[in-house]
Write a protein that holds these residues in place. Sequence first.
Motif, PDB file in Angstrom:
ATOM      1  N   ALA A 114       0.836  -1.209   0.000  1.00 36.92           N
ATOM      2  CA  ALA A 114       0.000   0.000   0.000  1.00 36.92           C
ATOM      3  C   ALA A 114       0.862   1.246   0.000  1.00 36.92           C
ATOM      4  O   ALA A 114       0.579   2.219  -0.722  1.00 36.92           O
ATOM      5  N   LYS A 115       1.930   1.234   0.803  1.00 36.73           N
ATOM      6  CA  LYS A 115       2.830   2.381   0.878  1.00 36.73           C
ATOM      7  C   LYS A 115       3.493   2.633  -0.472  1.00 36.73           C
ATOM      8  O   LYS A 115       3.583   3.781  -0.935  1.00 36.73           O
ATOM      9  N   ALA A 116       3.949   1.558  -1.136  1.00 38.48           N
ATOM     10  CA  ALA A 116       4.610   1.698  -2.438  1.00 38.48           C
ATOM     11  C   ALA A 116       3.661   2.274  -3.476  1.00 38.48           C
ATOM     12  O   ALA A 116       4.041   3.141  -4.282  1.00 38.48           O
ATOM     13  N   LEU A 117       2.413   1.816  -3.462  1.00 37.62           N
ATOM     14  CA  LEU A 117       1.430   2.313  -4.430  1.00 37.62           C
ATOM     15  C   LEU A 117       1.136   3.791  -4.200  1.00 37.62           C
ATOM     16  O   LEU A 117       1.072   4.584  -5.150  1.00 37.62           O
ATOM     17  N   ILE A 118       0.962   4.178  -2.939  1.00 37.23           N
ATOM     18  CA  ILE A 118       0.649   5.575  -2.621  1.00 37.23           C
ATOM     19  C   ILE A 118       1.793   6.493  -3.035  1.00 37.23           C
ATOM     20  O   ILE A 118       1.582   7.543  -3.661  1.00 37.23           O
ATOM     21  N   VAL A 119       3.023   6.090  -2.717  1.00 35.44           N
ATOM     22  CA  VAL A 119       4.185   6.914  -3.056  1.00 35.44           C
ATOM     23  C   VAL A 119       4.364   7.010  -4.566  1.00 35.44           C
ATOM     24  O   VAL A 119       4.621   8.089  -5.118  1.00 35.44           O
ATOM     25  N   ALA A 120       4.208   5.893  -5.275  1.00 35.98           N
ATOM     26  CA  ALA A 120       4.375   5.887  -6.730  1.00 35.98           C
ATOM     27  C   ALA A 120       3.328   6.761  -7.405  1.00 35.98           C
ATOM     28  O   ALA A 120       3.630   7.524  -8.334  1.00 35.98           O
ATOM     29  N   GLN A 121       2.086   6.665  -6.946  1.00 35.16           N
ATOM     30  CA  GLN A 121       1.024   7.467  -7.548  1.00 35.16           C
ATOM     31  C   GLN A 121       1.206   8.947  -7.233  1.00 35.16           C
ATOM     32  O   GLN A 121       0.931   9.804  -8.078  1.00 35.16           O
ATOM     33  N   ALA A 122       1.668   9.255  -6.028  1.00 39.15           N
ATOM     34  CA  ALA A 122       1.915  10.654  -5.670  1.00 39.15           C
ATOM     35  C   ALA A 122       3.019  11.236  -6.545  1.00 39.15           C
ATOM     36  O   ALA A 122       2.931  12.385  -6.999  1.00 39.15           O
ATOM     37  N   TYR A 123       4.064  10.444  -6.792  1.00 37.60           N
ATOM     38  CA  TYR A 123       5.140  10.912  -7.674  1.00 37.60           C
ATOM     39  C   TYR A 123       4.605  11.163  -9.080  1.00 37.60           C
ATOM     40  O   TYR A 123       4.925  12.190  -9.699  1.00 37.60           O
ATOM     41  N   MET A 124       3.799  10.219  -9.576  1.00 39.60           N
ATOM     42  CA  MET A 124       3.280  10.367 -10.938  1.00 39.60           C
ATOM     43  C   MET A 124       2.420  11.621 -11.063  1.00 39.60           C
ATOM     44  O   MET A 124       2.522  12.367 -12.033  1.00 39.60           O
ATOM     45  N   GLN A 125       1.589  11.861 -10.067  1.00 42.17           N
ATOM     46  CA  GLN A 125       0.742  13.054 -10.101  1.00 42.17           C
ATOM     47  C   GLN A 125       1.586  14.328 -10.070  1.00 42.17           C
ATOM     48  O   GLN A 125       1.293  15.301 -10.768  1.00 42.17           O
ATOM     49  N   LYS A 126       2.633  14.319  -9.252  1.00 42.32           N
ATOM     50  CA  LYS A 126       3.507  15.482  -9.170  1.00 42.32           C
ATOM     51  C   LYS A 126       4.271  15.681 -10.476  1.00 42.32           C
ATOM     52  O   LYS A 126       4.438  16.806 -10.962  1.00 42.32           O
ATOM     53  N   ARG A 127       4.755  14.581 -11.055  1.00 43.59           N
ATOM     54  CA  ARG A 127       5.563  14.657 -12.276  1.00 43.59           C
ATOM     55  C   ARG A 127       4.732  15.107 -13.468  1.00 43.59           C
ATOM     56  O   ARG A 127       5.175  15.938 -14.269  1.00 43.59           O
ATOM     57  N   ILE A 128       3.539  14.569 -13.577  1.00 42.92           N
ATOM     58  CA  ILE A 128       2.678  14.924 -14.705  1.00 42.92           C
ATOM     59  C   ILE A 128       2.234  16.378 -14.600  1.00 42.92           C
ATOM     60  O   ILE A 128       2.126  17.090 -15.596  1.00 42.92           O
ATOM     61  N   GLY A 129       1.993  16.809 -13.365  1.00 41.60           N
ATOM     62  CA  GLY A 129       1.549  18.187 -13.177  1.00 41.60           C
ATOM     63  C   GLY A 129       0.097  18.363 -13.576  1.00 41.60           C
ATOM     64  O   GLY A 129      -0.681  17.411 -13.642  1.00 41.60           O
ATOM     65  N   THR A 130      -0.264  19.571 -13.875  1.00 41.25           N
ATOM     66  CA  THR A 130      -1.635  19.895 -14.247  1.00 41.25           C
ATOM     67  C   THR A 130      -1.818  19.755 -15.754  1.00 41.25           C
ATOM     68  O   THR A 130      -1.193  20.467 -16.530  1.00 41.25           O
ATOM     69  N   ILE A 131      -2.644  18.810 -16.138  1.00 42.06           N
ATOM     70  CA  ILE A 131      -2.942  18.596 -17.549  1.00 42.06           C
ATOM     71  C   ILE A 131      -4.068  19.543 -17.964  1.00 42.06           C
ATOM     72  O   ILE A 131      -5.095  19.641 -17.291  1.00 42.06           O
ATOM     73  N   ASN A 132      -3.859  20.247 -19.061  1.00 39.27           N
ATOM     74  CA  ASN A 132      -4.895  21.155 -19.552  1.00 39.27           C
ATOM     75  C   ASN A 132      -6.115  20.384 -20.031  1.00 39.27           C
ATOM     76  O   ASN A 132      -5.989  19.333 -20.659  1.00 39.27           O
ATOM     77  N   LYS A 133      -7.268  20.907 -19.716  1.00 40.64           N
ATOM     78  CA  LYS A 133      -8.494  20.284 -20.202  1.00 40.64           C
ATOM     79  C   LYS A 133      -8.573  20.413 -21.724  1.00 40.64           C
ATOM     80  O   LYS A 133      -8.066  21.377 -22.301  1.00 40.64           O
ATOM     81  N   PRO A 134      -9.201  19.440 -22.381  1.00 41.65           N
ATOM     82  CA  PRO A 134      -9.343  19.530 -23.836  1.00 41.65           C
ATOM     83  C   PRO A 134     -10.102  20.797 -24.223  1.00 41.65           C
ATOM     84  O   PRO A 134     -11.034  21.218 -23.530  1.00 41.65           O
TER      85      PRO A 134
END
Length: 326
Positions: A103-123
């Motif tokens: 659970a910890k690995a999944l939470i950390v990995a997803q948090a990193y992905m969200q931070k890395r991707i940043g804010t995606i512009n809406k279509p």
Amino acid sequence: MPKPAGNTRLLCAVLVLFAAAGLSACGGKEKKAGQALASVNGEEITVLQLNEELQRANVPAVQQEAASKQLLESLIDRQLLQNEAIKDKVDRDPKVVQAVERAKALIVAQAYMQKRIGTINKPSPAEVEDYFNKNPQYFTQRKQFDMRELIIASSDMNDGLKKAMDDAKTLDEVAAWLDANKVKYGRTQLSRTSADLAPELSGKLAGMPKGQLFIIREGDRTLLISLADIKDTPVTLAQAAPQIEQFLFNKKNKEAADAELKRLRASAKIEYLNKTDKPASASASASAAVAASVPVVAPVVAPVVAPAAPAADSGDVNARGVAGMK
């Protein structure tokens, strides 16, 4: 918000017990941040914890006062269970420790992905309109397929039943054969649109005459289906725009996550110690990882009229049925 029953509150506490107990074992007792709302055998429950629960529950502002009282009681129940789990050394059980680490690995990995991707512009409206125009089968040319089904166990499918399907003109005749041969079955009816189905399958259904009987196999069960009606159910751009926008937004998120995973794989040294575990391609593995962390929804543009069985692969459709032949 109605007050939950005691068992429901207890279940909520149990759902997070093992993770909480495991995390406590990792670092021992620590002073919790935030103003204390309650103390359970010396363990504080704080405003920060309660606010986190309210946020996760997505409670509307007008219901937060009542919900806060219920959630505080759930937090107290959770703390009681966690305390007892630690006394019984449940938090040291290898399975619990493994589940906590996962659970910890999944939470950390997803948090990193969200931070890395940043804010995606809406279509943009232009992107939404372009998708609408390029996929008329989902929108302006959308069709609704109304079907009646008899559901049997796949083990009951035999040559005699296949011949009965070939000879029958209606699904009621097939049901009569099943009754006469003491074959158990269930009845249901459903509607699906060309926006809900794979293009190949919806194309075959659109080419069938009304009343056509066909068979779909789904593992342990088999569906004997009659195509009751086909209707034109077009939707306008205004009606479809919100769903298209969400679909394209999720698609952009997935593409960004795919690109990040590809970058990480390119710079990493990955060794498969068991050669049989090596995937056919890195991209396949990356896609699976992205699917777990970045959900993508299909561009369904209207609610399903009736509940249905899981969508079947078009390859499972009986050849006689999909071809519309006797």
